[in-house]
Design an enzyme around this catalytic site. Structure first.
Site, PDB file in Angstrom:
ATOM      1  N   CYS A 152       0.860  -1.176   0.000  1.00 27.47           N
ATOM      2  CA  CYS A 152       0.000   0.000   0.000  1.00 27.47           C
ATOM      3  C   CYS A 152       0.899   1.229   0.000  1.00 27.47           C
ATOM      4  O   CYS A 152       1.720   1.405   0.913  1.00 27.47           O
ATOM      5  CB  CYS A 152      -0.864  -0.035   1.256  1.00 27.47           C
ATOM      6  SG  CYS A 152      -1.846   1.439   1.506  1.00 27.47           S
ATOM      7  N   ASN A 153       0.756   2.043  -1.030  1.00 26.65           N
ATOM      8  CA  ASN A 153       1.570   3.262  -1.113  1.00 26.65           C
ATOM      9  C   ASN A 153       1.274   4.195   0.062  1.00 26.65           C
ATOM     10  O   ASN A 153       2.188   4.787   0.634  1.00 26.65           O
ATOM     11  CB  ASN A 153       1.273   4.014  -2.424  1.00 26.65           C
ATOM     12  CG  ASN A 153       1.717   3.248  -3.652  1.00 26.65           C
ATOM     13  OD1 ASN A 153       2.777   3.484  -4.194  1.00 26.65           O
ATOM     14  ND2 ASN A 153       0.887   2.318  -4.101  1.00 26.65           N
ATOM     15  N   CYS A 209      -1.221   3.901  -6.350  1.00 31.19           N
ATOM     16  CA  CYS A 209      -2.057   3.255  -5.331  1.00 31.19           C
ATOM     17  C   CYS A 209      -2.259   1.839  -5.827  1.00 31.19           C
ATOM     18  O   CYS A 209      -2.608   1.641  -6.997  1.00 31.19           O
ATOM     19  CB  CYS A 209      -3.399   3.978  -5.210  1.00 31.19           C
ATOM     20  SG  CYS A 209      -4.644   3.064  -4.255  1.00 31.19           S
TER      21      CYS A 209
END
Ligand code: DGL
Length: 220
Positions: free
Chosen positions: A71-72, A179
């Site tokens: 997850c960015n 994302c």
């Protein structure tokens, strides 16, 4: 033990999981879809730190020896905080800005990301480091990850189409999918922005990094 724990706020990290499975088929993977706390991308840093600390502790108690923040949003806000607190390797995912900077010919790129990733210092650091002669359009999406999470793919497409209207004449030739959820609808985004634009993400780079760490700690 040969366990890799992958964390995302929901289904977004599945793309990274797929790439890891290709490279390390023998690894046991625990995928932690934290849908209870979805979305991560609009939370405050302190709250996200607390949530991730708890999730990692839980994965460690199940025998996980490598953590992947797939997850960015979680990575750009919390990876340093988490690395100070846990002494197992934590691999994160950041927007593929370096790759976009390398591939752009028009010197105009866009970064599609959650609000927290868009405004993060980590994203700005990547832009300052790799995009000196490049115009970077940071485009935050408030709900896109949520629409993908809830399988509202048609609505997601409409949202992207609407926002892209404002950018389609800016001579952009590379878009960073910053994302992990967005990578799950890559084909649809490609249709909206057109074939002449390259979409880049970090999924396979992250898997390569995980493989390197896995081999280094020699847990087979
Ligand atoms: N998948 C997460 C990311 O890569 C975002 C989704 C969310 O907002 O929770 O940023």
């Amino acid at each position: 033990m040969k366990k890799i724990g992958i964390i995302d706020s929901g289904i977004g990290g599945r793309g990274i999981k797929k790439e890891i499975k290709k490279l390390i088929p023998q690894a046991e993977i625990i995928y932690f879809a934290d849908s209870k706390n979805f979305p991560y991308g609009t939370k405050e840093v302190e709250e996200l730190n607390r949530i991730l600390e708890k999730n990692i502790s839980e994965l460690i108690s199940k025998g996980t020896e490598i953590i992947v923040l797939a997850c960015n949003s979680a990575t750009v806000t919390s990876i340093n905080y988490l690395r100070e607190r846990f002494n197992i390797p934590i691999v994160g995912v950041e927007p593929a800005i370096k790759m976009a900077a390398k591939n752009t010919k028009t010197k105009n790129i866009a970064v599609f990301a959650t609000p927290i990733t868009s405004k993060s210092e980590a994203t700005d650091r990547l832009i300052n480091e790799y995009c000196k002669d490049i115009i970077v359009y940071k485009i935050p999406f408030e709900n896109l990850a949520g629409e993908i999470e809830n399988n509202k793919i048609g609505v997601a497409g409409l949202g992207v189409t609407k926002i892209w209207e404002n950018y389609k004449n800016k001579n952009i030739d590379v878009i960073v999918l910053g994302c992990t959820h967005y990578t799950l609808i890559k084909n649809q985004i490609q249709k909206i922005v057109g074939d002449q634009i390259e979409l880049v993400d970090s999924n396979s780079a992250v898997a390569q990094q995980v493989k390197k760490v896995y081999d280094e700690i020699n847990i087979d």
